[in-house]
Design a protein around this motif. Structure first.
Motif, short mmCIF file in Angstrom:
data_model
loop_
_atom_site.label_atom_id
_atom_site.label_comp_id
_atom_site.label_asym_id
_atom_site.label_seq_id
_atom_site.Cartn_x
_atom_site.Cartn_y
_atom_site.Cartn_z
N ARG A 233 -28.37 37.80 6.93
CA ARG A 233 -26.74 37.49 7.37
C ARG A 233 -26.79 36.04 6.99
O ARG A 233 -27.78 35.39 7.65
CB ARG A 233 -27.51 37.82 9.40
CG ARG A 233 -28.62 36.62 9.29
CD ARG A 233 -28.75 37.40 11.14
NE ARG A 233 -29.73 37.18 11.87
CZ ARG A 233 -29.40 35.78 12.69
NH1 ARG A 233 -28.24 35.49 12.53
NH2 ARG A 233 -30.48 35.10 13.29
N SER B 52 -24.89 33.10 9.09
CA SER B 52 -24.20 31.97 10.61
C SER B 52 -23.46 30.77 10.35
O SER B 52 -24.98 30.15 10.27
CB SER B 52 -26.19 31.92 11.59
OG SER B 52 -25.74 31.73 12.67
N LYS B 53 -22.45 30.45 11.34
CA LYS B 53 -22.30 29.28 10.99
C LYS B 53 -21.21 29.31 9.82
O LYS B 53 -21.49 28.03 9.40
CB LYS B 53 -22.56 28.18 11.82
CG LYS B 53 -22.50 28.79 12.90
CD LYS B 53 -23.43 27.33 13.99
CE LYS B 53 -24.27 27.95 15.31
NZ LYS B 53 -25.04 26.77 16.00
#
Length: 389
Positions: A37, A39-40
């Motif tokens: 994944r 993130s940001k």
């Protein structure tokens, strides 16, 4: 047990993290990607797992040379650390390499589709190679056979070249960044006419550096034309699609970069022959046109001369007619002059006659004269004025 030192939690996490990093240093761990994944938009998290254990991995998006997804078998090089805040153990990723032909091919196709959609393979963006380059940059390993093959072929075909080698690793985790840095060096610090990016053949794992996204984008961004001669003809990498020209082999790259001096000599000879042929044909055409123009001019002059000859031939006859007409008109003029003189009142007066006028009008009737009228009588020589009594 006596404890002499008490530390805070944050300090403890830092101490353990430093101890792991310094004690173990960089390690390479192989496993299957799970839970990938982002993130940001910049923080990458995933787990490496095998049949018995899992390990959390952390990296930044720009540090990944390969697109990753769950299920891929990879080898991760990194440093063991603890997160400062949570104390969570993780492997701070330094490099990722795909393992196995299936995973490599899958990543290759995925990245190829992405770059193609962005227009990195578009032929309209290709920079043409210069016809006669003077300076050539070669990006490869200085110990590679491809380098010596290229040098030999370049010198066989052409002379007076300035050849600059940018020595790089062409295999391994750091190869993509090293090669991209060499491209940037030539574009910014040492401008040249053309770049040859090359290495010898190998397996898909061996050529993996040339399938990395950062390197593909560096090749696309180059203002200097790049010819890719990676591996053998059967070897295909993403760099081949992005480069301005793809060569089947390193030696073929040298052949595409510079012409052979004998070939150029033949071309110059052919150009000279063509030029001479063109000049000869043009000269014949102009000579024929001039000949035709002279013939037309000669015919025109001949026609005019014929007209002049005709006029000259008719001139004596015309002159005789003019002379005859002149003499006839002279005789006619004499006759008319004599007749005019015979009919002239002056001629009548010379024979003893006179003309009498009253108030400027010829007097023909004596009854119209009254006493006191003044009469003017014109004689052949002179005039007489008289008054009626």
């Amino acid at each position: 047990m006596d404890i002499e030192r008490i530390v805070s939690v944050s300090e403890f996490n830092r101490l353990v993290s430093d101890y792991l990093e310094q004690g173990l240093g960089s390690v390479a761990v192989q496993g299957e990607v799970s839970g990938f994944r982002v993130s940001k938009e910049r923080l990458v998290y995933f787990e490496l797992k095998d049949e018995k254990a899992r390990c959390l991995c952390f990296a930044l998006t720009h540090e990944l040379d390969q697109p990753l997804e769950d299920g891929m078998e990879v080898k991760v090089t990194g440093v063991p650390k603890l997160f400062q805040g949570s104390g969570g153990f993780h492997l701070r990723v330094q490099a990722v390499e795909l393992v196995g032909a299936g995973a490599l091919q899958k990543a290759f196709e995925k990245l190829k589709k992405k770059l193609e959609a962005e227009g990195l393979f578009d032929a309209r963006g290709k920079v043409p190679l210069p016809r006669f380059p003077e300076s050539i940059g070669i990006i490869t390993s200085p110990t590679a056979a491809a380098y010596t093959d290229i040098l030999r072929r370049l010198h066989e075909r052409w002379g007076g070249l300035s050849i600059i080698l940018a020595p790089v690793a062409v295999q391994g985790a750091g190869a993509p960044r090293a090669i991209a840095g060499a491209i940037q060096y030539f574009n910014e610090a040492h401008p040249i006419d053309v770049i040859i990016l090359t290495r010898g053949g190998g397996s898909m794992e061996d050529l993996q550096a040339f399938n990395s996204e950062p390197l593909a984008r560096a090749v696309f961004a180059s203002k200097i034309p790049i010819i890719a001669g990676v591996g053998h003809e059967r070897d295909v990498t993403l760099v081949d699609f992005v480069a301005d020209v793809r060569a089947s082999t390193p030696t073929n790259a040298a052949e595409l970069v510079v012409p052979h001096r004998r070939e150029v000599g033949r071309q110059l000879d052919q150009m000279l022959q063509n030029a001479l042929g063109t000049i000869e044909r043009d000269a014949r055409t102009r000579a024929f046109s001039l000949q035709q123009a002279l013939m037309r001019a000669w015919h025109a002059i001949g026609h005019r001369l014929h007209v002049v000859d005709g006029l000259l031939a008719r001139f004596p006859y015309a002159f005789e007619r003019v002379a005859y007409a002149y003499h006839a008109s002279q005789e006619r003029l004499v006759q008319l002059t004599l007749r005019l003189r015979a009919l002239s009142p002056m001629a009548t007066l010379t024979r003893g006659y006179s003309i009498t006028r009253i108030q400027g009008k010829i007097l023909r009737d004596a009854t119209v004269v009254s006493a006191g009228d003044i009469l003017e009588t014109e004689l052949a020589k002179g005039a007489i004025n008289s008054k009626i009594m």
